[in-house]
Write a protein that holds these residues in place. Structure first.
Motif, PDB file in Angstrom:
ATOM      1  N   ALA A   2     -65.509  -8.463 119.592  1.00  0.00           N
ATOM      2  CA  ALA A   2     -65.685  -9.884 119.891  1.00  0.00           C
ATOM      3  C   ALA A   2     -65.639 -10.693 118.603  1.00  0.00           C
ATOM      4  CB  ALA A   2     -67.021 -10.092 120.583  1.00  0.00           C
ATOM      5  N   ASP A   3     -65.350 -11.997 118.763  1.00  0.00           N
ATOM      6  CA  ASP A   3     -65.313 -12.874 117.598  1.00  0.00           C
ATOM      7  C   ASP A   3     -66.650 -12.854 116.853  1.00  0.00           C
ATOM      8  OD1 ASP A   3     -62.913 -13.492 118.690  1.00  0.00           O
ATOM      9  OD2 ASP A   3     -63.168 -15.664 118.574  1.00  0.00           O
ATOM     10  N   GLY A   4     -67.760 -12.585 117.586  1.00  0.00           N
ATOM     11  CA  GLY A   4     -69.100 -12.603 116.996  1.00  0.00           C
ATOM     12  C   GLY A   4     -69.215 -11.674 115.801  1.00  0.00           C
ATOM     13  N   ILE A   5     -68.666 -10.494 115.932  1.00  0.00           N
ATOM     14  CA  ILE A   5     -68.796  -9.532 114.817  1.00  0.00           C
ATOM     15  C   ILE A   5     -67.894  -9.954 113.657  1.00  0.00           C
ATOM     16  CG2 ILE A   5     -67.089  -7.821 115.631  1.00  0.00           C
ATOM     17  CD1 ILE A   5     -69.252  -5.730 114.618  1.00  0.00           C
ATOM     18  N   TRP A   6     -66.741 -10.545 113.974  1.00  0.00           N
ATOM     19  CA  TRP A   6     -65.865 -11.018 112.887  1.00  0.00           C
ATOM     20  C   TRP A   6     -66.592 -12.108 112.094  1.00  0.00           C
ATOM     21  CZ3 TRP A   6     -61.244 -12.071 116.690  1.00  0.00           C
ATOM     22  CH2 TRP A   6     -60.808 -10.841 117.220  1.00  0.00           C
ATOM     23  N   GLU A   7     -67.280 -12.987 112.806  1.00  0.00           N
ATOM     24  CA  GLU A   7     -68.034 -14.066 112.154  1.00  0.00           C
ATOM     25  C   GLU A   7     -69.161 -13.503 111.311  1.00  0.00           C
ATOM     26  OE1 GLU A   7     -67.844 -17.304 115.571  1.00  0.00           O
ATOM     27  OE2 GLU A   7     -69.583 -17.545 114.251  1.00  0.00           O
ATOM     28  N   ALA A   8     -69.860 -12.495 111.847  1.00  0.00           N
ATOM     29  CA  ALA A   8     -70.992 -11.902 111.125  1.00  0.00           C
ATOM     30  C   ALA A   8     -70.507 -11.237 109.835  1.00  0.00           C
ATOM     31  CB  ALA A   8     -71.705 -10.897 112.012  1.00  0.00           C
ATOM     32  N   VAL A   9     -69.353 -10.583 109.901  1.00  0.00           N
ATOM     33  CA  VAL A   9     -68.829  -9.912 108.705  1.00  0.00           C
ATOM     34  C   VAL A   9     -68.354 -10.944 107.681  1.00  0.00           C
ATOM     35  CG1 VAL A   9     -67.044  -8.335 107.847  1.00  0.00           C
ATOM     36  CG2 VAL A   9     -68.289  -7.767 109.936  1.00  0.00           C
ATOM     37  N   ASP A  10     -67.707 -12.009 108.173  1.00  0.00           N
ATOM     38  CA  ASP A  10     -67.309 -13.094 107.267  1.00  0.00           C
ATOM     39  C   ASP A  10     -68.550 -13.657 106.565  1.00  0.00           C
ATOM     40  OD1 ASP A  10     -64.590 -13.440 107.056  1.00  0.00           O
ATOM     41  OD2 ASP A  10     -64.507 -15.346 108.130  1.00  0.00           O
ATOM     42  N   ARG A  11     -69.619 -13.853 107.339  1.00  0.00           N
ATOM     43  CA  ARG A  11     -70.872 -14.399 106.806  1.00  0.00           C
ATOM     44  C   ARG A  11     -71.448 -13.452 105.740  1.00  0.00           C
ATOM     45  NH1 ARG A  11     -73.370 -18.734 105.704  1.00  0.00           N
ATOM     46  NH2 ARG A  11     -72.369 -19.581 107.550  1.00  0.00           N
ATOM     47  N   TYR A  12     -71.396 -12.144 106.039  1.00  0.00           N
ATOM     48  CA  TYR A  12     -71.926 -11.152 105.088  1.00  0.00           C
ATOM     49  C   TYR A  12     -71.194 -11.245 103.740  1.00  0.00           C
ATOM     50  CZ  TYR A  12     -72.384  -6.661 102.759  1.00  0.00           C
ATOM     51  OH  TYR A  12     -72.569  -5.688 101.802  1.00  0.00           O
ATOM     52  N   PHE A  13     -69.851 -11.285 103.793  1.00  0.00           N
ATOM     53  CA  PHE A  13     -69.103 -11.358 102.534  1.00  0.00           C
ATOM     54  C   PHE A  13     -69.266 -12.729 101.868  1.00  0.00           C
ATOM     55  CE2 PHE A  13     -66.618  -7.753 104.429  1.00  0.00           C
ATOM     56  CZ  PHE A  13     -67.041  -6.808 103.490  1.00  0.00           C
ATOM     57  N   LEU A  14     -69.423 -13.774 102.692  1.00  0.00           N
ATOM     58  CA  LEU A  14     -69.677 -15.106 102.135  1.00  0.00           C
ATOM     59  C   LEU A  14     -70.986 -15.095 101.344  1.00  0.00           C
ATOM     60  CD1 LEU A  14     -69.217 -18.179 101.871  1.00  0.00           C
ATOM     61  CD2 LEU A  14     -70.233 -18.458 104.121  1.00  0.00           C
ATOM     62  N   GLY A 204     -61.731 -13.148 111.622  1.00  0.00           N
ATOM     63  CA  GLY A 204     -62.797 -13.697 110.798  1.00  0.00           C
ATOM     64  C   GLY A 204     -63.487 -14.831 111.512  1.00  0.00           C
ATOM     65  N   GLY A 205     -64.156 -15.671 110.727  1.00  0.00           N
ATOM     66  CA  GLY A 205     -64.917 -16.794 111.277  1.00  0.00           C
ATOM     67  C   GLY A 205     -64.064 -17.740 112.104  1.00  0.00           C
ATOM     68  N   LYS A 206     -62.747 -17.745 111.880  1.00  0.00           N
ATOM     69  CA  LYS A 206     -61.864 -18.617 112.667  1.00  0.00           C
ATOM     70  C   LYS A 206     -61.045 -17.776 113.642  1.00  0.00           C
ATOM     71  CE  LYS A 206     -62.886 -22.628 110.759  1.00  0.00           C
ATOM     72  NZ  LYS A 206     -62.310 -23.381 109.679  1.00  0.00           N
ATOM     73  N   SER A 207     -61.642 -16.668 114.105  1.00  0.00           N
ATOM     74  CA  SER A 207     -61.029 -15.829 115.119  1.00  0.00           C
ATOM     75  C   SER A 207     -59.810 -15.052 114.590  1.00  0.00           C
ATOM     76  CB  SER A 207     -60.678 -16.673 116.346  1.00  0.00           C
ATOM     77  OG  SER A 207     -60.385 -15.842 117.434  1.00  0.00           O
ATOM     78  N   TYR A 208     -58.771 -14.920 115.431  1.00  0.00           N
ATOM     79  CA  TYR A 208     -57.609 -14.071 115.125  1.00  0.00           C
ATOM     80  C   TYR A 208     -56.416 -14.939 114.748  1.00  0.00           C
ATOM     81  CZ  TYR A 208     -53.472 -11.272 116.439  1.00  0.00           C
ATOM     82  OH  TYR A 208     -52.261 -10.643 116.449  1.00  0.00           O
TER      83      TYR A 208
END
Ligand SMILES: C[S@@+](CC[C@H](N)C(=O)[O-])C[C@H]1O[C@@H](n2cnc3c(N)ncnc32)[C@H](O)[C@@H]1O
Length: 218
Positions: A2-14, A204-208
């Protein structure tokens, strides 16, 4: 996935390695407060552009599509002393918000925003540029890419954002105007001996979506 995990990973690296400072965060807040659409690159993508400018040693950068100047700031901060960036934007209101953001980020001295339809402002530019970032209306991507080629130095780098369009780019039956714009640009690149190119799909945070990377043969 889901997009949720992509956002969480983007947030982690941010929060760990990307290093977005207060001025960049404020640029996003100011864009939202001014009612601009949330269509900038993500912080991770902004940092990638920053790194590309540095890796390439780019001194002259051209951007097509400023919005609130978020990607502009990332790239401008990677310029060496004496480096400059020209960014083209159609909407005067977007350019106004961007100028305030560039000021706050301390890069307004090296960035010039030209307001107007990019296909009309591009012919007034003098090359060569070391790196061109194309991120405006996707329908006009073929024209933007041709101009980028014309204005790039041999060895110049061209980056085009949002080339996947949720997968529509690979669907020959798609009537989506943006996907068609990307497909026409890809056809042009495929027939062009002057460039070597690839495209990378991203999440990522802006989806696919994805970006295209090209280098102009020397
Ligand atoms: C995706 S946004 C740019 C985002 C910006 N590069 C960033 O990541 O922060 C696209 C921008 O292109 C602008 N635009 C649309 N059509 C244009 C045109 N014909 N000429 C120049 N800019 C255009 C839009 O007004 C919008 O501000």
């Amino acid at each position: 996935m889901a997009d949720g995990i992509w956002e969480a990973v983007d947030r982690y690296f941010l929060d760990t390695i990307v290093g977005q400072d207060a001025a960049l965060a404020e640029a996003q807040r100011a864009a939202e407060a001014a009612g601009l659409p949330p269509i900038s690159v993500t912080a991770a993508q902004g940092k990638l552009l920053h790194l590309l400018v540095r890796i390439h040693g780019a001194r002259r950068v051209l951007e097509v599509g400023t919005l609130a100047g978020y990607s502009t700031i990332w790239m401008a901060r990677a310029l060496p002393p004496g480096g400059t960036l020209i960014s083209l934007e159609y909407e005067p209101r977007h350019a106004e918000v961007a100028r305030a953001n560039l000021d706050r980020a301390g890069v307004s001295g090296v960035v010039e925003i030209r307001v107007g339809a990019a296909l009309e402002t591009l012919p007034s530019l003098e090359g060569p540029f070391d790196l061109v970032f194309i991120d405006a209306d996707k329908e006009n991507n073929p024209g933007y890419f041709q101009w980028a080629l014309r204005l790039s130095r041999p060895g110049g780098v061209i980056v085009v954002d949002n080339v996947v369009r949720g997968g529509k780019v690979a669907d020959p039956a798609s009537a989506d105007a943006d996907a068609l714009g990307v497909r026409r640009m890809v056809d042009l690149i495929a027939a062009e001996r002057q460039v070597a190119a690839t495209a990378i799909q991203t999440v990522g945070g802006k989806s696919y979506d994805g970006f295209l990377l090209a280098v102009v043969n020397g």
